[in-house]
Motif scaffolding. Sequence first.
Motif, short mmCIF file in Angstrom:
data_model
loop_
_atom_site.label_atom_id
_atom_site.label_comp_id
_atom_site.label_asym_id
_atom_site.label_seq_id
_atom_site.Cartn_x
_atom_site.Cartn_y
_atom_site.Cartn_z
N THR A 155 0.83 -1.19 0.00
CA THR A 155 0.00 0.00 0.00
C THR A 155 0.87 1.25 0.00
O THR A 155 2.06 1.19 0.35
N ALA A 156 0.28 2.36 -0.36
CA ALA A 156 0.89 3.68 -0.19
C ALA A 156 -0.11 4.54 0.56
O ALA A 156 -1.26 4.66 0.14
N GLU A 179 -4.81 9.73 1.15
CA GLU A 179 -4.73 8.81 0.03
C GLU A 179 -4.27 7.46 0.55
O GLU A 179 -3.28 7.36 1.27
N TRP A 180 -5.03 6.42 0.21
CA TRP A 180 -4.67 5.05 0.56
C TRP A 180 -4.76 4.23 -0.72
O TRP A 180 -5.83 3.83 -1.14
N ALA A 181 -3.61 4.04 -1.36
CA ALA A 181 -3.55 3.28 -2.60
C ALA A 181 -3.11 1.85 -2.27
O ALA A 181 -2.16 1.65 -1.51
N VAL A 182 -3.79 0.87 -2.85
CA VAL A 182 -3.51 -0.54 -2.60
C VAL A 182 -3.34 -1.24 -3.94
O VAL A 182 -4.14 -1.04 -4.86
N GLU A 183 -2.30 -2.07 -4.06
CA GLU A 183 -2.11 -2.80 -5.31
C GLU A 183 -3.22 -3.85 -5.47
O GLU A 183 -3.50 -4.62 -4.55
N PRO A 195 -14.11 1.27 0.57
CA PRO A 195 -14.35 2.42 -0.31
C PRO A 195 -13.33 3.54 -0.14
O PRO A 195 -13.10 4.32 -1.07
N GLY A 196 -12.72 3.65 1.04
CA GLY A 196 -11.74 4.71 1.26
C GLY A 196 -10.41 4.45 0.60
O GLY A 196 -9.57 5.35 0.53
N ALA A 197 -10.19 3.22 0.13
CA ALA A 197 -8.93 2.87 -0.54
C ALA A 197 -9.10 2.92 -2.05
O ALA A 197 -10.20 2.71 -2.58
N THR A 198 -8.00 3.17 -2.75
CA THR A 198 -7.98 3.14 -4.21
C THR A 198 -7.13 1.97 -4.64
O THR A 198 -5.93 1.91 -4.33
N PHE A 199 -7.73 1.01 -5.34
CA PHE A 199 -7.00 -0.17 -5.80
C PHE A 199 -6.45 0.11 -7.19
O PHE A 199 -7.19 0.52 -8.09
N VAL A 200 -5.14 -0.08 -7.35
CA VAL A 200 -4.46 0.34 -8.57
C VAL A 200 -3.68 -0.83 -9.15
O VAL A 200 -3.24 -1.74 -8.44
N PRO A 201 -3.50 -0.85 -10.48
CA PRO A 201 -2.79 -1.97 -11.12
C PRO A 201 -1.32 -2.03 -10.78
O PRO A 201 -0.72 -3.09 -10.75
N SER A 202 -0.70 -0.87 -10.55
CA SER A 202 0.73 -0.83 -10.20
C SER A 202 0.91 0.22 -9.11
O SER A 202 0.49 1.38 -9.27
N LEU A 203 1.52 -0.17 -8.04
CA LEU A 203 1.64 0.73 -6.90
C LEU A 203 2.89 1.61 -6.97
O LEU A 203 2.94 2.67 -6.33
#
Length: 383
Positions: A155-156, A179-183, A195-203
């Motif tokens: 995560t970031a 910002e809570w980004a999760v791979e 819902p508070g996290a953003t799931f992304v293809p590359s962290l």
Amino acid sequence: MSKKAVHFGAGNIGRGFIGLLEHEAGYEVVFADVSAALIDALNAQPSYRVHEVGESGHDHTVTGYRGINSAEHEDDLVHEIATADVVTTAVGPTILRFVAPVINRGIESRDPSAAPLAVMACENAINATDVLVGEMKKAAGDWQTIASRAVFANTAVDRIVPAQDPNAGLDVAVEPFFEWAVEQPPFGDEVPDLPGATFVPSLAPYIERKLFTVNTGHATAAYAGFAAGHHSIAESLADPAVADLVKRVQAETSTLLSRRHGLDPDDLARYREKILNRFAEPALPDTVERVGRQPLRKLSGPERFIGPAAALAEAGLPVDALVEAVGKALQFDVPEDPQSVELQKLLADLEPGEFVTQVTGLGSDHPLFGALTAVVADRQANL
């Protein structure tokens, strides 16, 4: 069906950021911490408030949580992990090795037919979940069983949670931005309901954009502010010399981010402006000593100064501002911070080249070595 999250670290970040988002996603949050006083307070108080400072902020009330003293009631914590949907941490990268064994026990106790446990380390470090997994493997008796019952994702995380009012109790003051980004790839199509996290293809772009813009900039403001005799980050950024150094440092790191990840320079410029406005918010009474603590970690190889500076130097690109910021970090002399004390001792005991290699991990053949050696020698001349 009720959902449960076990969160390691019931401090300000745990309560004011990750725990809050888990609560708002509908999870019962079980806070695990070694602080008996903090756990007792959580169990005695049915709610606490998260106050977002500034004009755009809102207040949030967190309920439906419990606390477990992880030092005294490990068996209870193992049961909670075995029956949880999500496990998160906000304990600091150096503490992950201490929580790894109990997470192992909880996963081993998990019903094999249950959905895999989502494990995410939410720390101010690159790929902290990978670090946690490494510690779990060291402590594991049967890693294959553990790996089959859990999913691990890096995560970031980004939210400023400053030093708090000592009379605030469990309430936490935070900035509105987060910002809570999760791979996403480790989860496939079955991502946790957050819902508070953003799931992304590359962290990687998110991690480095945050680390090299927010963390590098914040630490620069702290060290330059401390060197100039300022108390708070906001006060430091009101000093034109400090603000100028922070801007120059972030401009250099943006050059690396654009080259490495293809991030748009104009988007990065807007991001830098947003970050500086966050740092300068007078309603966030963050101190230079709090932000600057653990300087040896922040001066280590992959971290916020040496990481980008080394990559830029290898590409033949300017690093003057980053090296200047390192020089400010070397002036961080705070007796209450053990790493600050050790930093000053190393400066007194080692030759400049020895210091650079021991602290940053860079050898004499690295293109950044000469500049770092010079700035160390300059600091030593003024001890």
